[in-house]
Design an enzyme around this catalytic site. Structure first.
Site, PDB file in Angstrom:
ATOM      1  N   ARG A  56       0.872  -1.170   0.000  1.00  0.00           N
ATOM      2  CA  ARG A  56       0.000   0.000   0.000  1.00  0.00           C
ATOM      3  C   ARG A  56       0.906   1.216   0.000  1.00  0.00           C
ATOM      4  NH1 ARG A  56       2.561   1.756   3.682  1.00  0.00           N
ATOM      5  NH2 ARG A  56       1.079   3.439   3.778  1.00  0.00           N
ATOM      6  N   ASP A  66      -1.975  10.853  -1.769  1.00  0.00           N
ATOM      7  CA  ASP A  66      -2.357   9.825  -2.750  1.00  0.00           C
ATOM      8  C   ASP A  66      -2.787  10.440  -4.069  1.00  0.00           C
ATOM      9  OD1 ASP A  66      -2.931   8.708   0.133  1.00  0.00           O
ATOM     10  OD2 ASP A  66      -2.609   6.991  -1.202  1.00  0.00           O
TER      11      ASP A  66
HETATM   12  C1  LIG Z   1       3.617   8.019  -0.059  1.00  0.00           C
HETATM   13  S1  LIG Z   1       1.945   7.792  -0.337  1.00  0.00           S
HETATM   14  C2  LIG Z   1       1.426   7.200   1.199  1.00  0.00           C
HETATM   15  C3  LIG Z   1      -0.049   7.372   1.399  1.00  0.00           C
HETATM   16  O1  LIG Z   1      -0.757   6.159   1.080  1.00  0.00           O
HETATM   17  C4  LIG Z   1      -1.475   5.772   2.238  1.00  0.00           C
HETATM   18  O2  LIG Z   1      -2.704   5.184   1.936  1.00  0.00           O
HETATM   19  P1  LIG Z   1      -2.843   3.560   2.011  1.00  0.00           P
HETATM   20  O3  LIG Z   1      -2.048   3.093   3.199  1.00  0.00           O
HETATM   21  O4  LIG Z   1      -4.327   3.349   2.148  1.00  0.00           O
HETATM   22  O5  LIG Z   1      -2.305   3.062   0.691  1.00  0.00           O
HETATM   23  C5  LIG Z   1      -1.670   7.068   2.999  1.00  0.00           C
HETATM   24  O6  LIG Z   1      -2.673   7.873   2.452  1.00  0.00           O
HETATM   25  C6  LIG Z   1      -0.311   7.673   2.838  1.00  0.00           C
HETATM   26  O7  LIG Z   1      -0.179   9.035   3.111  1.00  0.00           O
END
Ligand SMILES: CSC[C@H]1O[C@H](OP(=O)(O)O)[C@H](O)[C@@H]1O
Length: 364
Positions: free
Chosen positions: A53, A244
Site C-alpha cells: 500500500r 495519494d
Molecule cells: C507516499 S503515499 C502514502 C499514502 O498512502 C497511504 O494510503 P494507504 O495506506 O491506504 O495506501 C496514505 O494515504 C499515505 O499518506
C-alpha cells in the site's frame, strides 16, 4: 532501507526474471513476511487487500503486474485487459493509473515479441525513479527542518507530526514524508516524530512506528485525536504527510484524518507540509473535494482491530457491537488553503496552480 543487517526495497524482481517479491505489510510489526507474486491475479489481490500500500508502491507493483501479464500474453487485448483489471483495485491513489498508463504508452508501439522484456525493464526503471524522487524530496524537506532546527535551543529536537505511513514502506525506498526525517537524522539534526496511529488500518502504529524504531528515530505513538491538543500546547513544530493524489490547484487527498490535522495546524499556526512526488499530481483535476474518488473500504476494518494475541498468534478482535454498522471512507481531501507547502522533487511549491506550474513549467 535496512531491516536488521539486510537492505530491502519493498518490491523486487526475482532471479527467475518473472515473479516479484514484496513485503506483505499486513503482518507488520509482528511478523516480517515476504510473499512472491507470480500472476496478475496475485498482483491484483496484493494491491486490493493492502499487502502492499502507499501511492507510489501501488503504482510500481501495478507496473510489474503489467510485465507479468506481457510475459503471459503480450497482445494489445491483454495489455488493455490488465490495465482495466489492476486499475480497479483501488480508486484513489493516482499513481496506480499513472503507472499503468505509462506502461501502456511505452509498450503499445513495441512489437509483441519485445514487450515482455521491455515491460520488466520499464517497471524496474519506474521503481528506481521512485527512489530518486524520494531522495530529492528528502533533500528539499531537509532544508525546512534545518530552518526550524535553527530556531530551537541546542539539542532540542524538531517535533514533527505525521499521519498514516508515507515511509519507505509506502514507496520503493526512503518514503516521501519520512525522507526528510531520515535525512535530518543522518545529518545529526535532532528530530522527534509524533506518529498518528491512523485508524482504522493503523498504518502509523503498525508501519511508521516500526520504520522509525528500525532506524533509531525518536518518536511517540499517539491516538489520532491527540494531534490538535499537542499543537495547541506548542508541542509540534511542523506537520509533514504524504499524498495519494494532489490536484492541479494544490488540493491534497490523503489518508482519512489528514484534513482534521490540517485544520488543527491552521488554527495553531503550525506549518503543514505535504511530501509530493510528481507522479502523484493529477493535472486533470482541480477541485479535490468534488472530483477525487474516495475509496470506501469494508466497515470490518473499523469494527475489528488486528494484534498479537496472548499465545503470539496474530488475531483480529471485534471492538464494536455486532449490530452496529461501520462506515470506512479511507481518504479525505485537504484544501490547498490549509497547506503551507508541497515538497516535491524539484523544490517546495506553494499549494496553488501558480506554485505547481513554477516547478513544472512543462505542465503550463
Ligand atoms: C507516499 S503515499 C502514502 C499514502 O498512502 C497511504 O494510503 P494507504 O495506506 O491506504 O495506501 C496514505 O494515504 C499515505 O499518506
Amino acid at each position: 532501507m535496512k531491516v536488521g543487517e539486510k537492505h530491502y526495497h519493498t518490491i523486487w524482481l526475482n532471479a527467475d526474471g518473472r515473479s516479484v517479491d514484496i513485503i506483505d505489510q499486513r503482518w507488520l510489526p509482528h511478523e516480517f513476511r515476504i510473499v512472491t507474486l507470480k500472476t496478475v491475479a496475485d498482483v491484483a489481490v496484493a494491491i486490493r487487500d493492502m499487502w502492499v500500500r502507499g501511492a507510489p508502491l501501488i503504482g510500481v507493483t501495478a507496473a510489474y503486474g503489467v510485465a507479468i501479464a506481457m510475459a503471459d500474453d503480450p497482445s494489445d487485448r491483454h495489455l488493455d485487459a490488465v490495465w482495466e483489471e489492476l486499475n480497479e483495485t483501488r480508486p484513489t491513489a493516482i499513481n496506480l493509473r499513472w503507472a499503468l498508463e505509462a506502461m501502456r504508452q511505452f509498450l503499445r508501439p513495441l512489437s509483441v515479441d519485445d514487450r515482455a522484456e521491455a515491460a520488466y525493464r520499464r517497471a524496474g526503471e519506474i521503481a528506481e525513479e521512485d527512489v530518486q524522487l524520494n531522495r530529492a524530496i528528502g533533500a528539499n524537506g531537509l532544508k525546512i527542518i534545518r530552518e526550524i532546527a535553527a530556531t530551537k535551543k541546542p539539542g532540542e529536537p524538531v517535533n514533527i507530526l505525521t499521519h498514516c505511513n508515507a515511509g519507505w514502506l509506502a514507496t520503493v525506498d526512503y518514503g516521501t514524508a519520512t525522507a526528510p526525517i531520515y535525512m535530518a537524522t543522518e545529518a545529526g539534526i535532532p528530530v522527534h516524530v509524533y506518529v498518528d496511529e491512523t485508524r482504522p488500518r493503523n498504518q502509523g502504529a503498525q508501519l511508521t512506528a516500526w520504520e522509525l524504531n528500525g532506524h533509531g528515530v525518536p518518536h511517540t505513538l499517539i491516538v489520532d485525536n491527540a494531534g490538535g491538543h499537542l499543537m495547541q500546547h506548542g508541542a509540534v513544530d511542523m506537520v509533514i504527510v504524504g499524498t495519494d493524489r494532489t490536484t492541479a490547484n494544490g488540493d491534497v487527498c490523503n489518508k482519512i484524518g489528514t484534513y482534521l490535522k490540517a485544520l488543527a495546524a491552521s488554527d495553531n499556526d503550525v506549518p503543514f507540509y505535504v511530501a509530493l512526488p510528481s507522479p502523484t499530481i493529477d493535472w486533470t483535476v482541480k477541485d479535490g473535494v468534488k472530483e477525487i474518488p474516495i475509496e470506501e473500504r469494508t466497515g470490518d476494518e473499523v469494527s475489528f482491530v488486528q494484534g498479537r494475541g496472548p499465545d503470539g498468534a496474530i488475531i483480529s478482535v471485534r471492538v464494536s457491537p455486532e449490530g452496529s454498522p461501520s462506515a470506512n471512507p479511507a481518504f479525505d481531501v485537504t484544501p490547498a488553503r490549509l497547506i503551507t507547502g508541497l515538497i516535491t522533487e524539484r523544490g517546495v511549491a506553494t499549494a496553488s496552480p501558480q506554485g505547481l506550474k513554477a516547478l513544472f513549467p512543462e505542465r503550463s
